[in-house]
Design an enzyme around this catalytic site. Structure first.
Site, short mmCIF file in Angstrom:
data_model
loop_
_atom_site.label_atom_id
_atom_site.label_comp_id
_atom_site.label_asym_id
_atom_site.label_seq_id
_atom_site.Cartn_x
_atom_site.Cartn_y
_atom_site.Cartn_z
N ASP A 13 0.82 -1.21 0.00
CA ASP A 13 0.00 0.00 0.00
C ASP A 13 0.86 1.26 0.00
O ASP A 13 0.62 2.19 -0.77
CB ASP A 13 -0.90 -0.04 1.24
N VAL A 36 -5.27 2.19 0.16
CA VAL A 36 -5.16 1.64 -1.19
C VAL A 36 -5.45 0.14 -1.17
O VAL A 36 -6.16 -0.38 -2.04
CB VAL A 36 -3.77 1.94 -1.79
N ASP A 37 -4.89 -0.57 -0.20
CA ASP A 37 -5.20 -2.00 -0.07
C ASP A 37 -6.70 -2.21 0.07
O ASP A 37 -7.28 -3.10 -0.57
CB ASP A 37 -4.49 -2.57 1.17
N ALA A 38 -7.33 -1.44 0.96
CA ALA A 38 -8.75 -1.61 1.21
C ALA A 38 -9.58 -1.30 -0.04
O ALA A 38 -10.54 -2.01 -0.37
CB ALA A 38 -9.19 -0.73 2.37
N ALA A 66 -9.38 -4.08 -2.57
CA ALA A 66 -10.26 -5.20 -2.23
C ALA A 66 -11.67 -4.97 -2.77
O ALA A 66 -12.27 -5.85 -3.40
CB ALA A 66 -10.30 -5.39 -0.71
#
Length: 400
Positions: free
Chosen positions: A143, A171-173, A176
């Site tokens: 991220d 960004v990761d979230a 997803a």
């Protein structure tokens, strides 16, 4: 379908099977979104488990936050027998999701090309750091690297301070949720064609997508975006952080109609005629004076009093709350966003459910995230392995 992670038939994705090869947040989060919409999700982990299980308290929080409603099997995918077991599970799946290091799934024979050649109905989602086409395709990506290289950090923070990351792995979230969105589109398309799809996104792409309006301004000839702390570069007052008697609020009232209303409700109608503040462009040019005036108008009130006054007059405002304050807020309780996850072993914990509702269905009571390999024997049996086969796999260290 009859398994421990099954959901009521009314769930939108009931009957859809997902194999999750992911680790940390982006891949597991996409798979869990599908699980909470009703899909049956199998999490294939290495023998030692998802790497998030080994990075302390926050890693365990990742596991709890992004793996609810799944079943876990631990396999040695470097062995022929482990890969065969994985392929048996994939043969029964509709969706495969992975966000492993670049090249790992291909070396294991579980990459999108080989999987979809054998199982063309599969929808295969890959989430990488930097995509598979550019010069950074072989780089690992987290991220924070995407925040840095997308421009996001360059616009986050105070102008006279170093660049800052966003306070959470946003960004990761987002990857997803966007990955799950793409999977849903591909599943819908498969209903028409009978053929699955290969989907790819990257953390870098997602990080830029989160900045779409700012990028549109820059691509359209606007100036290089810079850090300005609170506020927005071309509007005022917009996203302003204003101190109150007991904390801070954020405030946006840059449309002329809203600015006039703000001046009226705080009892300072003459400000609307002040040459420094009579238009959005003038307020931007005199931002420092504007901020001083906002403090003067609001700092003797509490945050809740400010929000009640402004929001009650259709002016956008919000109290800046810490996590404990958010947890106590009536709005959170009314939303039903916090759910209690429960495991077969008695484990119970609170977590955040899906941020939307379908019809009037209540938030589902999710299964807790599984322990590594908790469902290994059951899943192998479902894939056609007999008791002696499972025992042999265990003796040779293929499963844990």
């Amino acid at each position: 379908m009859n398994d421990s992670a099954s959901v009521p038939p009314a769930a939108p994705l009931a009957g859809v099977r997902v194999v999750d090869l992911g680790q940390y947040i982006a891949g597991p989060g996409a798979a869990m979104t599908l699980a909470e919409l009703g899909a049956s999700v199998i999490k294939i982990e290495p023998l030692a488990g998802d790497q998030a299980r080994h990075i302390g308290r926050y890693g365990e929080s990742m596991v709890r936050a992004y793996n609810r409603g799944k079943r876990s099997i631990a396999l040695d995918l470097k062995s022929d027998a482990g890969r065969e077991a994985a392929l048996r599970l994939i043969s029964r799946a509709d969706v495969v999701i992975q966000n492993l290091r670049p090249g790992v799934v291909d070396k294991l024979g579980l990459g999108p090309a080989s999987v979809r050649e054998r199982f063309p109905r599969v929808v295969y989602l890959s989430i990488s750091g930097f995509g598979s086409r550019g010069p950074s395709r072989d780089r690992p990506g987290y991220d924070i690297a995407a925040q840095a290289e997308s421009g996001l950090m360059s616009v986050t923070g105070e102008p006279d301070r170093p660049p800052q990351k966003v306070g959470v792995p946003i960004v990761d979230a987002a990857a997803a949720h966007l990955g799950a969105q793409a999977v849903l589109a591909a599943l819908y398309g498969r209903e028409k064609t009978g053929v699955g799809a290969t989907i790819e996104t990257s953390l870098l792409d997602v990080a830029m997508h989160l900045q779409a309006a700012t990028w549109a301004d820059f691509l359209g000839g606007g100036p290089e975006p810079t850090r300005i702390g609170d506020g927005q570069p071309h509007n005022a007052p917009a996203a302003e952080v204003v101190p109150t008697r007991d904390g801070h609020i954020v405030l946006s009232a840059y449309a002329d109609e809203h600015w006039l209303r703000f001046c009226r409700v705080v009892g300072r109608e003459e400000l609307a005629r002040d040459p420094r503040f009579c238009s959005n462009e003038r307020r931007v040019a005199h931002r420092a004076a504007l901020r001083a005036m906002l403090r003067e108008c609001l700092s003797d009130r509490s945050s809740e009093e400010c929000v009640a006054l402004l929001a009650g007059n259709q002016i956008v405002a919000g109290a800046v709350r810490n996590y404990s304050q958010v947890l106590r807020s009536p709005g959170l309780e009314a939303s039903g966003l916090i759910v209690e996850a429960a495991g077969a072993d008695g484990l119970r914990y609170r977590a955040l459910g899906l941020p939307y509702r379908i019809d009037d269905a209540p938030q589902p009571a999710p299964h807790a995230a599984p322990a590594c390999g908790a469902d290994t024997d059951t899943l192998l049996a479902e894939a056609g392995y007999g008791a002696n086969d499972i025992a042999a796999l265990r003796r040779t260290g293929v499963v844990a």
